[in-house]
Design an enzyme around this catalytic site. Structure first.
Site, PDB file in Angstrom:
ATOM      1  CD  GLU A  99      -0.432   6.972   5.667  1.00 45.33           C
ATOM      2  OE1 GLU A  99       0.984   7.088   6.349  1.00 45.33           O
ATOM      3  OE2 GLU A  99      -0.830   5.577   5.901  1.00 45.33           O
ATOM      4  N   GLY A 110      -3.295   8.917  -3.596  1.00 48.65           N
ATOM      5  CA  GLY A 110      -5.165   9.160  -4.571  1.00 48.65           C
ATOM      6  C   GLY A 110      -4.604   9.997  -5.312  1.00 48.65           C
ATOM      7  CG  HIS A 159      -5.260   4.470   4.840  1.00 47.63           C
ATOM      8  ND1 HIS A 159      -4.289   4.069   3.073  1.00 47.63           N
ATOM      9  CD2 HIS A 159      -3.740   5.346   4.902  1.00 47.63           C
ATOM     10  CE1 HIS A 159      -2.564   4.712   3.239  1.00 47.63           C
ATOM     11  NE2 HIS A 159      -2.955   5.310   4.710  1.00 47.63           N
ATOM     12  CB  CYS A 213      -3.553   0.594  -2.444  1.00 51.46           C
ATOM     13  SG  CYS A 213      -3.501   1.961  -3.422  1.00 51.46           S
ATOM     14  CG  ASN A 214      -9.298   0.344  -3.170  1.00 50.70           C
ATOM     15  OD1 ASN A 214     -10.130  -0.544  -2.964  1.00 50.70           O
ATOM     16  ND2 ASN A 214      -8.819   0.326  -1.548  1.00 50.70           N
ATOM     17  CG  ASP A 249      -1.741   1.292   1.357  1.00 51.96           C
ATOM     18  OD1 ASP A 249      -2.455   1.426  -0.095  1.00 51.96           O
ATOM     19  OD2 ASP A 249      -2.045   1.527   3.067  1.00 51.96           O
ATOM     20  CB  SER A 250       0.293   4.418  -0.630  1.00 47.52           C
ATOM     21  OG  SER A 250      -1.151   4.439  -0.199  1.00 47.52           O
ATOM     22  CB  CYS A 292      -9.253   4.586   0.297  1.00 51.89           C
ATOM     23  SG  CYS A 292      -7.752   4.959   0.652  1.00 51.89           S
TER      24      CYS A 292
HETATM   25  N1  DGL Z   1      -4.687   2.669   0.492  1.00 49.36           N
HETATM   26  C1  DGL Z   1      -4.725   3.563  -0.116  1.00 49.36           C
HETATM   27  C2  DGL Z   1      -6.415   2.901  -1.155  1.00 49.36           C
HETATM   28  O1  DGL Z   1      -6.852   1.699  -0.723  1.00 49.36           O
HETATM   29  C3  DGL Z   1      -4.486   4.914  -0.234  1.00 49.36           C
HETATM   30  C4  DGL Z   1      -4.295   5.914  -1.380  1.00 49.36           C
HETATM   31  C5  DGL Z   1      -3.616   6.888  -1.060  1.00 49.36           C
HETATM   32  O2  DGL Z   1      -2.010   6.523  -0.681  1.00 49.36           O
HETATM   33  O3  DGL Z   1      -4.043   7.966  -1.274  1.00 49.36           O
HETATM   34  O4  DGL Z   1      -5.819   3.446  -2.652  1.00 49.36           O
END
Ligand code: DGL
Length: 280
Positions: A163, A56, A197, A86-87, A23-24, A195
């Site tokens: 975050e 995102g 998160h 990560c979506n 993920d990010s 997402c």
């Molecule tokens: N957890 C990521 C997602 O599902 C977050 C993407 C982001 O960093 O904006 O999209």
């Protein structure tokens, strides 16, 4: 495709290898929690691209490039499967990268959309701007259930707030109410966390979203799909799981401090430096 890290051994069908989850940032921990619950014998290599979070609000080209870099690295670490937790990467890069690697790669959007389409008729999707603009959820839900009505809301502030550990601030509750109100005005019966998160926000969202509205966490469905795939490929582990390896591209101490609240034990976190290549 060529792996840009240490020479990649050919993909080994080896049950003892780890599942790569990325993920990010801390969003993929919602998938990791599900792996602990559903696949307690599997060991995990977790990567958070915290030097480049959020994804995102980035371009499709950047997201594809970051996803490839992470997969290259994961292949060099000999993972047996990768879960794109990560979506944003799942929505914008998965279709492309899936054919580039000799490795099972699972994303969160399709399992999440199908779970939502099974449960709801009036479905709200909350996600990053890139995921909303891709319409990946909208298409997948409508395909799974043509009778479902879908409304999407981009929530660009959620990932930075999570975050930076600002969940308890009144501002987070206020912005959450502002983002979700248009969905509540439509009388949705279901809201999908588009997402990874966002399940971290559930205690805040439940302060104003009525219990009649169900939340769908795609992490549950993607890990169930991973379990089926491991079974099918004969790759499931029957050993004791090793402690999760956590690796980030940003500050490891900062990640450890933030992540602890969602993990059973304090994680030990390493850093890798991914080469920065300009992306058009
Ligand atoms: N957890 C990521 C997602 O599902 C977050 C993407 C982001 O960093 O904006 O999209």
């Amino acid at each position: 495709m060529q792996n840009r890290f240490t020479p990649a051994p050919p993909f080994q069908s080896d049950k003892v290898h780890k599942i790569g989850v990325f993920d990010s940032g801390v969003g993929g921990l919602t998938v990791l929690q599900e792996i602990y619950r559903q696949l307690p014998h599997e060991s995990v290599l977790y990567f958070g691209d915290t030097a480049r979070v959020p994804y995102g609000t980035r371009s499709a080209a950047e997201i594809l490039h970051f996803t490839r870099q992470t997969l290259d690295w994961m292949v060099s670490q000999r993972v047996k499967m990768a879960i794109v937790a990560c979506n944003t990467s799942s929505a914008l890069a998965l279709d492309t990268v899936r054919n580039e690697y000799d490795l099972p790669i699972l994303g969160v959007v399709l399992p999440g959309a199908r779970a939502a389409a099974r449960l709801g008729r009036r479905i709200g999707v909350i996600a990053t701007p890139a995921t909303v603009n891709s319409n990946a959820y909208l298409r997948a839900i409508e395909e799974a259930n043509p009778l479902a009505q879908v409304w999407q809301v981009a929530c660009p502030e959620f990932v930075p707030l999570i975050e930076t550990n600002r969940l308890a601030e009144p501002y987070t509750l206020a912005i959450a109410k502002a983002y979700l109100q248009p969905l509540l005005d439509r009388s949705v019966d279901t809201i999908v966390y588009g997402c990874t998160h966002y399940p971290h926000l559930e205690p805040i969202l439940r302060q104003f979203v009525p219990m009649s509205v169900q939340f769908v966490n795609p992490a549950i469905a993607v890990v169930a799909a991973a379990a089926r795939e491991l079974n099918l490929l004969g790759l499931q582990s029957h050993l004791l799981a090793q402690p999760t390896t956590f690796v980030v591209s940003g500050n490891p101490a900062q990640f450890a401090q933030l992540a602890t609240q969602w993990l059973p034990t304090q994680p030990s976190v390493q850093q890798i430096i991914l080469p920065t290549v300009p992306v058009s």
